[in-house]
Design an enzyme around this catalytic site. Structure first.
Site, PDB file in Angstrom:
ATOM      1  N   GLY A   1     141.453  47.637  30.239  1.00  0.00           N
ATOM      2  CA  GLY A   1     141.209  46.940  29.486  1.00  0.00           C
ATOM      3  C   GLY A   1     140.031  46.298  30.532  1.00  0.00           C
ATOM      4  N   HIS A   2     139.049  46.181  30.365  1.00  0.00           N
ATOM      5  CA  HIS A   2     137.470  44.675  31.273  1.00  0.00           C
ATOM      6  C   HIS A   2     137.194  43.740  30.598  1.00  0.00           C
ATOM      7  CE1 HIS A   2     138.743  47.869  34.469  1.00  0.00           C
ATOM      8  NE2 HIS A   2     138.191  49.031  34.132  1.00  0.00           N
TER       9      HIS A   2
ATOM     10  N   ASP B   1     145.362  44.144  36.008  1.00  0.00           N
ATOM     11  CA  ASP B   1     144.672  43.414  35.500  1.00  0.00           C
ATOM     12  C   ASP B   1     144.703  41.869  36.360  1.00  0.00           C
ATOM     13  OD1 ASP B   1     145.232  44.429  33.172  1.00  0.00           O
ATOM     14  OD2 ASP B   1     147.200  43.325  33.408  1.00  0.00           O
TER      15      ASP B   1
ATOM     16  N   GLN C   1     144.541  50.129  36.464  1.00  0.00           N
ATOM     17  CA  GLN C   1     145.420  49.784  36.691  1.00  0.00           C
ATOM     18  C   GLN C   1     145.929  49.168  37.978  1.00  0.00           C
ATOM     19  OE1 GLN C   1     145.438  53.164  34.765  1.00  0.00           O
ATOM     20  NE2 GLN C   1     145.709  52.103  33.209  1.00  0.00           N
TER      21      GLN C   1
ATOM     22  N   LYS D   1     139.288  43.188  38.254  1.00  0.00           N
ATOM     23  CA  LYS D   1     138.364  44.517  39.045  1.00  0.00           C
ATOM     24  C   LYS D   1     136.996  44.258  38.093  1.00  0.00           C
ATOM     25  CE  LYS D   1     141.278  47.945  38.075  1.00  0.00           C
ATOM     26  NZ  LYS D   1     142.979  47.126  37.576  1.00  0.00           N
TER      27      LYS D   1
HETATM   28  P1  IMP Z   1     151.225  53.367  29.785  1.00  0.00           P
HETATM   29  O1  IMP Z   1     149.811  53.865  31.447  1.00  0.00           O
HETATM   30  O2  IMP Z   1     150.282  53.156  28.421  1.00  0.00           O
HETATM   31  O3  IMP Z   1     151.563  54.854  30.279  1.00  0.00           O
HETATM   32  O4  IMP Z   1     151.764  52.321  30.130  1.00  0.00           O
HETATM   33  C1  IMP Z   1     152.719  52.448  31.574  1.00  0.00           C
HETATM   34  C2  IMP Z   1     152.917  50.865  31.672  1.00  0.00           C
HETATM   35  O5  IMP Z   1     151.546  50.866  32.504  1.00  0.00           O
HETATM   36  C3  IMP Z   1     153.636  50.234  31.457  1.00  0.00           C
HETATM   37  O6  IMP Z   1     154.405  49.186  31.992  1.00  0.00           O
HETATM   38  C4  IMP Z   1     151.695  49.344  30.573  1.00  0.00           C
HETATM   39  O7  IMP Z   1     151.655  48.645  30.873  1.00  0.00           O
HETATM   40  C5  IMP Z   1     151.632  49.458  32.394  1.00  0.00           C
HETATM   41  N1  IMP Z   1     149.882  49.692  32.166  1.00  0.00           N
HETATM   42  C6  IMP Z   1     148.949  50.178  32.105  1.00  0.00           C
HETATM   43  N2  IMP Z   1     147.638  50.199  31.594  1.00  0.00           N
HETATM   44  C7  IMP Z   1     147.315  49.127  32.349  1.00  0.00           C
HETATM   45  C8  IMP Z   1     146.767  48.372  32.525  1.00  0.00           C
HETATM   46  O8  IMP Z   1     145.235  48.617  32.463  1.00  0.00           O
HETATM   47  N3  IMP Z   1     147.305  46.946  32.866  1.00  0.00           N
HETATM   48  C9  IMP Z   1     148.167  46.324  33.200  1.00  0.00           C
HETATM   49  N4  IMP Z   1     149.303  46.978  33.296  1.00  0.00           N
HETATM   50  C10 IMP Z   1     149.008  48.555  32.127  1.00  0.00           C
END
Ligand code: IMP
Length: 438
Positions: free
Chosen positions: A42-43, A13, A239, A16
């Site tokens: 999420g962008h 977040d 991420q 990017k």
């Molecule tokens: P998952 O990717 O849904 O398996 O989540 C694993 C961890 O990555 C969790 O702590 C999520 O909150 C974090 N996470 C996954 N995608 C994002 C993102 O786009 N931004 C911030 N945190 C993320």
């Protein structure tokens, strides 16, 4: 100029999407490529007064002169892809980039989302089935886009995997001692119906494949062609470094490789020139569970959350907020070989009269200048902070580094000199144009 990778330097977040959207304007880029993650990303890109939120489509999708690419390292939920393409059709018609999707990409199936719902709570996942889909890929049980060329074949694969997952999910329910109401909410009978899943996915994928702007195919040869033609590729990390399955704060991570190596395995891009831009917020945020040394639990946390609108794009969860942490940026530089840094949301710090920067970690007698991934060490770590003066002036209209208040320039320079990486872009507001290029 060469190919460019934009990568998250913290826990995600960092903004990017806006940086990629801005860079994608450059004529030299033929393609914008995602190489990992899924619709957990999420962008939000602001164009004029309109906000565009995408979870799966690359951030370059609003540039009709580019090709957007989803590499094999991305996991795909066809319903989400269909929805985002539909949203684009409604908002901009066919005035958007063409999309090439790797046939080697794995699908997120309904059983993945169920498994995430049962077991993802401890990590605080996004609940999108990301981890289980990657787990099945590695366990050689995945279903890939290439398996959806013929309906009979696809139906057979669904039936095979469904049988295994039925057993697995029942075992998980027993292991986690799921309460009856939670089991009922999973709606297992309707969700785990082979014919229904096949029909549903077939319909969704059919709509996507019929879209004249979408092609399913061979990403590696396309990227080779672009390189041979002398044009450049813009890679978009989802991420971030500290959420990387190999290099992040394991097990509090996502299940893919956002770090630089992910580009190669997630697309088949041949190793050639690649400049790496790390994107860091001027402070730090994190969603989900896991270590966060500079986290705040006070009024400043609330201030940052409110001023920075720190709520998840995918889940709406309030983000944890804290001061900037230099050891994490140093670590990011080491893991990815950062060439430059982009600093976003500097304007969010406006109005705080004193600013703190986490300069190093104190672990007993030892001073650490780079991040440690040991959860045990992190639990005992104290952060050594440095204090700097803040600024009161509104900087959201500032267009050059020189015009920033002296204390804001000092803040940026402090980061730059410690990490030893030039900061070439500074975000001063949410709009695409609110970006100082140094
Ligand atoms: P998952 O990717 O849904 O398996 O989540 C694993 C961890 O990555 C969790 O702590 C999520 O909150 C974090 N996470 C996954 N995608 C994002 C993102 O786009 N931004 C911030 N945190 C993320």
């Amino acid at each position: 100029m060469g190919n460019l990778l934009v990568i998250g330097a913290q826990w995600g977040d960092e903004g990017k999407g806006k940086i990629i959207d801005k860079l994608a304007e450059q004529e030299r880029f033929a393609a914008v490529v995602r190489y990992q993650g899924g619709d957990n990303a999420g962008h939000t890109v602001v164009v004029g007064n309109e906000k565009h939120a995408f979870h799966l489509l690359p951030s370059g999708i609003l540039h009709p002169d580019k090709k957007c690419v989803i590499g094999n390292g991305v996991v795909i939920n066809p319903r989400i892809l269909q929805r985002e393409l539909g949203l684009l059709r409604d908002r901009v018609g066919s005035n958007h980039a063409q999309l090439l999707v790797s046939e080697k990409a794995h699908l997120i199936m309904p059983w993945h989302t169920l498994r995430d719902a049962i077991a993802g709570g401890a990590i605080g996942t996004t609940g999108r089935g990301i981890g289980p889909s990657y787990a099945d890929a590695v366990e050689r049980r995945g279903i890939r886009l290439i398996d959806t060329r013929h309906r009979d074949w696809f139906a057979r694969r669904v039936a095979e995997e469904l049988e295994w997952n039925r057993h697995l999910i029942q075992a998980m329910i027993a292991y986690y001692r799921l309460a009856d109401d939670r089991v009922a909410a999973l709606n297992l009978e309707a969700t785990l119906d082979a014919e229904r899943i096949t029909a549903d996915y077939w319909e969704s994928l059919g709509t996507i494949k019929a879209n004249p702007l979408v092609q399913m195919g061979d990403v590696t040869s396309y990227l080779n062609q672009v390189q041979d033609s002398g044009r450049d590729i813009l890679f978009e990390g989802a991420q971030a470094t500290l959420l990387d399955i190999a290099h992040g704060t394991y097990p509090y991570v996502t299940s893919s490789y956002p770090t630089v190596g992910g580009v190669y395995v997630g697309t088949g891009f041949r190793p050639r020139d690649l400049t790496v831009i790390g994107v860091a917020k001027a402070y730090t945020t994190r969603v989900g569970a896991g270590p966060f040394p500079t986290e705040l639990h006070d009024k400043i946390c609330e201030y940052l959350r409110d001023a920075g609108h720190e709520f998840g794009t995918t889940t709406g969860r309030p983000r944890r907020c804290g001061w900037l942490d230099l050891p994490t940026l140093e670590y990011c530089k080491q893991v990815n070989g950062l060439d430059v840094l982009a600093l976003t949301k500097l304007d969010v710090l406006t109005g705080l009269d004193r600013l703190k920067i986490g300069a190093s970690y104190q672990l007993g007698e030892r001073v650490l200048r780079t991040f440690t991934v040991s959860l045990e060490d992190l639990a005992q770590t104290q952060v050594n902070y440095e204090e700097l003066n803040g600024w009161e002036e509104d900087i959201t209209g500032v267009a050059s580094f020189e015009e920033l208040p002296a204390t804001a320039r000092d803040y940026v320079t402090r980061i730059e000199t410690t990490i030893g990486v030039p900061i070439t872009m500074i975000g001063v507001g949410p709009d695409r144009e609110q970006l100082i290029v140094k």
